[in-house]
Motif scaffolding. Sequence first.
Motif, PDB file in Angstrom:
ATOM      1  N   LYS A 186       0.849  -1.203   0.000  1.00  0.00           N
ATOM      2  CA  LYS A 186       0.000   0.000   0.000  1.00  0.00           C
ATOM      3  C   LYS A 186       0.875   1.240   0.000  1.00  0.00           C
ATOM      4  CE  LYS A 186      -3.976   2.153   0.216  1.00  0.00           C
ATOM      5  NZ  LYS A 186      -3.496   3.419  -0.363  1.00  0.00           N
ATOM      6  N   SER A 187       0.760   1.995  -1.093  1.00  0.00           N
ATOM      7  CA  SER A 187       1.507   3.252  -1.205  1.00  0.00           C
ATOM      8  C   SER A 187       0.568   4.349  -1.659  1.00  0.00           C
ATOM      9  CB  SER A 187       2.666   3.107  -2.195  1.00  0.00           C
ATOM     10  OG  SER A 187       2.199   3.184  -3.527  1.00  0.00           O
ATOM     11  N   ARG A 188       1.096   5.544  -1.824  1.00  0.00           N
ATOM     12  CA  ARG A 188       0.283   6.669  -2.270  1.00  0.00           C
ATOM     13  C   ARG A 188      -0.109   6.537  -3.739  1.00  0.00           C
ATOM     14  NH1 ARG A 188      -2.827   8.853  -2.608  1.00  0.00           N
ATOM     15  NH2 ARG A 188      -3.265  11.024  -2.335  1.00  0.00           N
TER      16      ARG A 188
ATOM     17  N   ALA B 196       9.330   8.530  -0.644  1.00  0.00           N
ATOM     18  CA  ALA B 196      10.651   8.656  -0.033  1.00  0.00           C
ATOM     19  C   ALA B 196      11.745   8.217  -0.996  1.00  0.00           C
ATOM     20  CB  ALA B 196      10.720   7.834   1.250  1.00  0.00           C
ATOM     21  N   GLU B 197      11.335   7.614  -2.112  1.00  0.00           N
ATOM     22  CA  GLU B 197      12.289   7.155  -3.129  1.00  0.00           C
ATOM     23  C   GLU B 197      12.551   8.307  -4.099  1.00  0.00           C
ATOM     24  OE1 GLU B 197      14.934   4.958  -4.883  1.00  0.00           O
ATOM     25  OE2 GLU B 197      13.762   4.055  -3.269  1.00  0.00           O
ATOM     26  N   LYS B 198      13.732   8.902  -4.008  1.00  0.00           N
ATOM     27  CA  LYS B 198      14.025  10.124  -4.769  1.00  0.00           C
ATOM     28  C   LYS B 198      13.902   9.932  -6.275  1.00  0.00           C
ATOM     29  CE  LYS B 198      17.085  12.161  -1.286  1.00  0.00           C
ATOM     30  NZ  LYS B 198      18.474  12.635  -0.981  1.00  0.00           N
ATOM     31  N   GLU B 199      14.345   8.794  -6.790  1.00  0.00           N
ATOM     32  CA  GLU B 199      14.287   8.568  -8.231  1.00  0.00           C
ATOM     33  C   GLU B 199      12.849   8.424  -8.712  1.00  0.00           C
ATOM     34  OE1 GLU B 199      16.573   8.807 -10.502  1.00  0.00           O
ATOM     35  OE2 GLU B 199      18.034   9.343  -8.970  1.00  0.00           O
ATOM     36  N   VAL B 200      11.991   7.922  -7.854  1.00  0.00           N
ATOM     37  CA  VAL B 200      10.575   7.811  -8.213  1.00  0.00           C
ATOM     38  C   VAL B 200       9.944   9.194  -8.273  1.00  0.00           C
ATOM     39  CG1 VAL B 200       8.313   6.977  -7.449  1.00  0.00           C
ATOM     40  CG2 VAL B 200      10.310   5.487  -7.285  1.00  0.00           C
TER      41      VAL B 200
ATOM     42  N   ARG C 137      10.782   5.552 -14.445  1.00  0.00           N
ATOM     43  CA  ARG C 137      10.308   5.627 -13.068  1.00  0.00           C
ATOM     44  C   ARG C 137       9.845   4.268 -12.558  1.00  0.00           C
ATOM     45  NH1 ARG C 137       5.749   7.765 -13.958  1.00  0.00           N
ATOM     46  NH2 ARG C 137       4.727   5.739 -13.791  1.00  0.00           N
ATOM     47  N   CYS C 138       9.170   3.510 -13.434  1.00  0.00           N
ATOM     48  CA  CYS C 138       8.626   2.205 -13.020  1.00  0.00           C
ATOM     49  C   CYS C 138       9.723   1.257 -12.530  1.00  0.00           C
ATOM     50  CB  CYS C 138       7.862   1.558 -14.167  1.00  0.00           C
ATOM     51  SG  CYS C 138       6.261   2.304 -14.486  1.00  0.00           S
ATOM     52  N   TYR C 139      10.905   1.392 -13.087  1.00  0.00           N
ATOM     53  CA  TYR C 139      12.013   0.538 -12.662  1.00  0.00           C
ATOM     54  C   TYR C 139      12.313   0.775 -11.180  1.00  0.00           C
ATOM     55  CZ  TYR C 139      16.748  -1.193 -11.996  1.00  0.00           C
ATOM     56  OH  TYR C 139      17.858  -1.833 -11.497  1.00  0.00           O
ATOM     57  N   TYR C 140      12.426   2.032 -10.789  1.00  0.00           N
ATOM     58  CA  TYR C 140      12.751   2.371  -9.400  1.00  0.00           C
ATOM     59  C   TYR C 140      11.584   2.047  -8.474  1.00  0.00           C
ATOM     60  CZ  TYR C 140      16.541   4.802 -11.726  1.00  0.00           C
ATOM     61  OH  TYR C 140      17.625   5.097 -12.510  1.00  0.00           O
ATOM     62  N   CYS C 141      10.373   2.270  -8.969  1.00  0.00           N
ATOM     63  CA  CYS C 141       9.186   1.986  -8.160  1.00  0.00           C
ATOM     64  C   CYS C 141       9.054   0.487  -7.905  1.00  0.00           C
ATOM     65  CB  CYS C 141       7.942   2.526  -8.874  1.00  0.00           C
ATOM     66  SG  CYS C 141       6.429   2.371  -7.910  1.00  0.00           S
TER      67      CYS C 141
ATOM     68  N   ILE D 218       9.120  -1.568  -4.321  1.00  0.00           N
ATOM     69  CA  ILE D 218       7.955  -2.349  -3.913  1.00  0.00           C
ATOM     70  C   ILE D 218       8.287  -3.835  -3.762  1.00  0.00           C
ATOM     71  CG2 ILE D 218       5.728  -3.219  -4.756  1.00  0.00           C
ATOM     72  CD1 ILE D 218       5.182  -0.378  -5.790  1.00  0.00           C
ATOM     73  N   PHE D 219       8.977  -4.382  -4.767  1.00  0.00           N
ATOM     74  CA  PHE D 219       9.272  -5.815  -4.702  1.00  0.00           C
ATOM     75  C   PHE D 219      10.358  -6.144  -3.685  1.00  0.00           C
ATOM     76  CE2 PHE D 219       6.575  -6.041  -8.336  1.00  0.00           C
ATOM     77  CZ  PHE D 219       6.077  -7.338  -8.308  1.00  0.00           C
ATOM     78  N   SER D 220      11.196  -5.188  -3.363  1.00  0.00           N
ATOM     79  CA  SER D 220      12.158  -5.406  -2.279  1.00  0.00           C
ATOM     80  C   SER D 220      11.413  -5.658  -0.973  1.00  0.00           C
ATOM     81  CB  SER D 220      13.081  -4.194  -2.130  1.00  0.00           C
ATOM     82  OG  SER D 220      13.949  -4.075  -3.230  1.00  0.00           O
ATOM     83  N   LYS D 221      10.347  -4.907  -0.764  1.00  0.00           N
ATOM     84  CA  LYS D 221       9.543  -5.085   0.445  1.00  0.00           C
ATOM     85  C   LYS D 221       8.817  -6.439   0.439  1.00  0.00           C
ATOM     86  CE  LYS D 221       8.716  -0.406   2.065  1.00  0.00           C
ATOM     87  NZ  LYS D 221       9.110  -0.727   3.462  1.00  0.00           N
TER      88      LYS D 221
END
Length: 250
Positions: A46-48, A78-82, A89-93, A97-100
Motif C-alpha cells: 500500500k503506497s500513495r 521517499a524514493e528520490k528517483e521515483v 520511473r517504473c524501474y525504481y518503483c 515495492i518488490f524489495s519489500k
Amino acid sequence: MKDEKLKDFFAIHRRVALAFSGGVDSAYLLYAAKTSGAQIKAYFVKSRFQPDFELGDARRLADELSAELTVIPCDILAEKEVVKNPKDRCYYCKTRIFSKILEAAAADGFDTVIDGTNASDDADDRPGMRALSEMKVLSPLRICGITKEEVRARSKEAGLFTWNKAAYACLATRVPTGEVITEEKLEKVSSAEQILYNMGFSDLRVRLCHGAAGLQLPGEQLERAAVLRREIREKLKPYFEKIFLDLEER
C-alpha cells in the motif's frame, strides 16, 4: 494446454508468495494457485500510488478465496528517483515495492515470488519488467503464454468478480514524465477520479497538464460528460482551476 502448463507451474512451485494488486491478473493467479493445491500467500503493498478501492478489492477476493493476505505499507515518495519521475520511473518503483515483498516473503519462509504479468504485456515497453527480472520474480501467466483476454475469460468462468475489472494504472502515471510527483498532486487526482466514479463514469483517467486536469473517458461516455460539463466543473473546481475533456477516447 495452457491450463496444464499453469498447473505444472504450481506442481513445481508448491510454495509461492504473490505480489497481489487486487487486479484481474493477480486475482486469477491467486485462484489458480489455490485450486492447484499450492501453498500461496498474497502480499499487497500500500503506497500513495494506489487508491483505497484497490486494497478493498484485494481484501474482498482474498476473503472469498480464503487466502492469507499481508498488507505492507510503503512510503514510495521517499524514493528520490521515483519522485523525479524519469522515463524509467517504473524501474525504481518496482524495485522498491518488490524489495519489500521479497523481504516479507523471506521472513514468512517463501523463496519464490510471483506476479501477474501476462503474455499480452510488452516487455520492451515496461521498465518495471527489468526490475522483476533482476529480482528473479516469476510471472506464471507470461511463462505459460496466457493473455489478458484469456485471463478475463477464465476469471469469468471461475466466478471471480474481478473478471471484468477495468485496468488501473497507478496514480503516478497521471503526472507527466519529468514533472516531480508530490503528495498534493496525487491527492487532487485521486479525489477528482473518485468524484467521477461516483457520478457513474468508469475506466477513466484524470491527467495533469500544466496544473490543469485533462479528463480521459471511454468513447461511449464522452457525450454524457459533455452534457454534465457544468456539474463536473463545479465538483472538480476545488481541485483544479482548469478542466479539459480529451475528445480522443481512452
